[in-house]
Design an enzyme around this catalytic site. Structure first.
Site, PDB file in Angstrom:
ATOM      1  N   TYR A  25       0.808  -1.215   0.000  1.00 45.39           N
ATOM      2  CA  TYR A  25       0.000   0.000   0.000  1.00 45.39           C
ATOM      3  C   TYR A  25       0.844   1.270   0.000  1.00 45.39           C
ATOM      4  CZ  TYR A  25      -3.196  -3.673   1.360  1.00 45.39           C
ATOM      5  OH  TYR A  25      -3.885  -4.844   1.397  1.00 45.39           O
ATOM      6  N   TYR A 157     -13.861  -6.257   3.636  1.00 45.89           N
ATOM      7  CA  TYR A 157     -12.565  -6.373   2.943  1.00 45.89           C
ATOM      8  C   TYR A 157     -12.340  -7.844   2.631  1.00 45.89           C
ATOM      9  CZ  TYR A 157      -7.645  -6.593   1.877  1.00 45.89           C
ATOM     10  OH  TYR A 157      -6.463  -6.834   1.240  1.00 45.89           O
ATOM     11  N   LYS A 287      -4.408 -16.412   6.520  1.00 48.27           N
ATOM     12  CA  LYS A 287      -3.676 -15.713   7.578  1.00 48.27           C
ATOM     13  C   LYS A 287      -3.113 -16.648   8.663  1.00 48.27           C
ATOM     14  CE  LYS A 287      -4.827 -10.923   7.024  1.00 48.27           C
ATOM     15  NZ  LYS A 287      -5.941 -10.543   6.134  1.00 48.27           N
TER      16      LYS A 287
END
Ligand code: PLP
Length: 437
Positions: A25, A157, A287
């Site tokens: 990002y 998200y 994750k």
């Protein structure tokens, strides 16, 4: 600790990083100097050089919510080492192996009963791509080719690749640049906030109305259950998941839960769907799947979805990542799940929850603080302004803690092995970051 790269020059490393390496990002070159991590152990990152008086930082982020058991855990290290001595990788087309089979069986065992089949991939975003492909292909295969859109609620998200981007929050999200280019999905309003709040009747009517109106063109509803994470760290009533399950059944729509952030205990139950005792048709995990060691994700589905796809005109799921089922990742994932389930993990998460309620609760009423909320091992402080990321990060580092605030949020998702003293330190750092950011 041993020096992992004998003789490297930190200044040179930083210069090369700045010149060549793109960070998440960020622009190229980056505007902020990343800290150089030399090694990590337990819950601590060891820096290559001192930053704001600290050489070691307690990791309040668990490496983007993945490192449940901390770093260099002997059991996880041994799982990777042991597998390395057998094989690090073989292709998965036409071949199979114990780590992938064992992991898949384990995932079927610990997730809701209707989920029986597992597609392994390399990252969360890809597991969401696979989930979407499954749902779209299911309806094509069973003779309803018009059902090719997705429906979600705002504030979510689901990853950074193309299809997942199309179901991220269209306004507040990072992907508004691509509106008009992305597939146009159907958005319902964001769910009312509050884990303990009674489901709101008007909102339930709204969900019913949106799903009913689009049922003939919608393949699946996809949501993050109980906690919307990177979209704003917002909690909602598990009651809405029961409503979604009923509406999806009534209107012939598949239900996908993205538990990439919430899986493996983070919200206090092993999977967030358990808060509602609801099973989706398709489930994504990632994750924390490997305990933060290696990149792997999985998409699980029901027998109905699998049989639908396999009875279609093209009776295969055309997806096959090169590193699918990677034995190193699968081995450490098995070890991480076994390690988690071998302990009183619920007790540990309760301990963290209580510690954060105490430690972060003190921030209620602090100027600039709009809301403080805690669920399981997630602690969130929402500000009444966008955080000054550099100032907030600096304030946390001064307290000896690594945090990565975003938007108007300073939050922590600590490793489950964080002891009370380190947790108190994290809470102090969140406070410092909230005041100075
Ligand atoms: C992080 C995340 C993803 C994307 O996973 P990656 O491994 O970063 O591709 C998708 N969905 C949710 C809910 C996430 O938190």
């Amino acid at each position: 600790m041993p020096d992992p790269m004998p003789g490297y020059d930190v200044a040179e490393l930083r210069a090369l990083d700045r010149q060549h390496v793109w960070h998440p990002y960020g622009p190229m070159p980056g505007r902020q100097e990343p800290l150089v991590v030399e090694s990590a152990s337990g819950v601590r990152l060891r820096l290559a050089e001192e930053a704001h008086g600290q050489r070691e930082l307690v990791d309040g982020m668990a490496s983007w919510w993945a490192a449940l058991h901390g770093y260099r855990h002997p059991v996880l290290d041994e799982a990777v080492r042991g597998q390395l001595d057998r094989m690090s990788h073989v292709m998965f087309g036409g071949l199979t192996h114990e780590p992938a089979v064992r992991l898949s069986a384990k995932l079927v065992e610990i997730t809701p009963e209707p989920l029986q089949h597992v597609f392994l991939s390399d990252s969360g975003s890809v597991s969401v791509e696979v989930a979407i492909k499954m749902c779209l292909q299911y309806w094509k295969s069973v003779g309803q080719p018009r059902k090719q859109r997705l429906l979600t609620w705002r504030g979510g998200y689901h990853g950074d690749t193309w299809q997942p981007m199309s179901v991220c929050d269209p306004d507040g999200g990072m992907h508004s640049l691509w509106s008009g280019r992305l597939p146009e999905q159907v958005f319902a309003d964001a769910p009312p906030t509050g884990y303990d709040a009674e489901p709101d009747e008007a909102y339930v009517r709204h969900l019913r109305e949106v799903i009913a109106r689009h049922a003939d063109e919608v393949a699946a509803v996809i949501v993050e259950p109980v906690v919307q994470n990177a979209g704003g760290m917002r909690f909602h009533s598990p009651g809405y998941l029961r409503v979604l399950r009923e509406l999806c059944d009534d209107y012939g729509v598949l239900l996908v839960f993205d538990e990439i952030a919430t899986g493996f205990g983070r919200t206090g139950t092993l999977f967030a769907s358990e808060h509602a005792a609801v099973s989706p048709d398709v489930l994504c995990v990632g994750k924390a799947l490997t305990g933060g060691y290696l990149s792997m994700a999985a998409t699980l589905c029901t027998t109905r979805v699998a049989e639908g796809i396999s009875s279609g005109e093209v009776p295969v799921l055309a997806h096959g990542p090169t590193y699918m089922g990677n034995p190193l990742a699968a081995s450490v994932a098995c070890a991480s799940i076994d390690l988690l389930l071998s302990q009183d993990w619920q007790g540990e998460i309760k301990r963290l929850e209580t510690g954060m309620r105490d430690g972060l609760g003190e921030l209620v009423g602090t100027p600039g603080v709009k809301d403080v909320r805690v669920l399981g091992a997630i602690g969130v402080v929402q500000l009444d302004h966008d955080v000054d990321m550099a100032a907030a990060t600096r304030a946390a580092v001064r307290e000896g803690v690594w945090l990565r605030p975003f938007r108007d949020l300073v939050y922590t998702m600590p490793p489950y092995v964080t002891n009370d003293e380190d947790l108190a330190r994290i809470c102090r750092a969140v406070g410092a970051a909230a005041r100075e950011g």
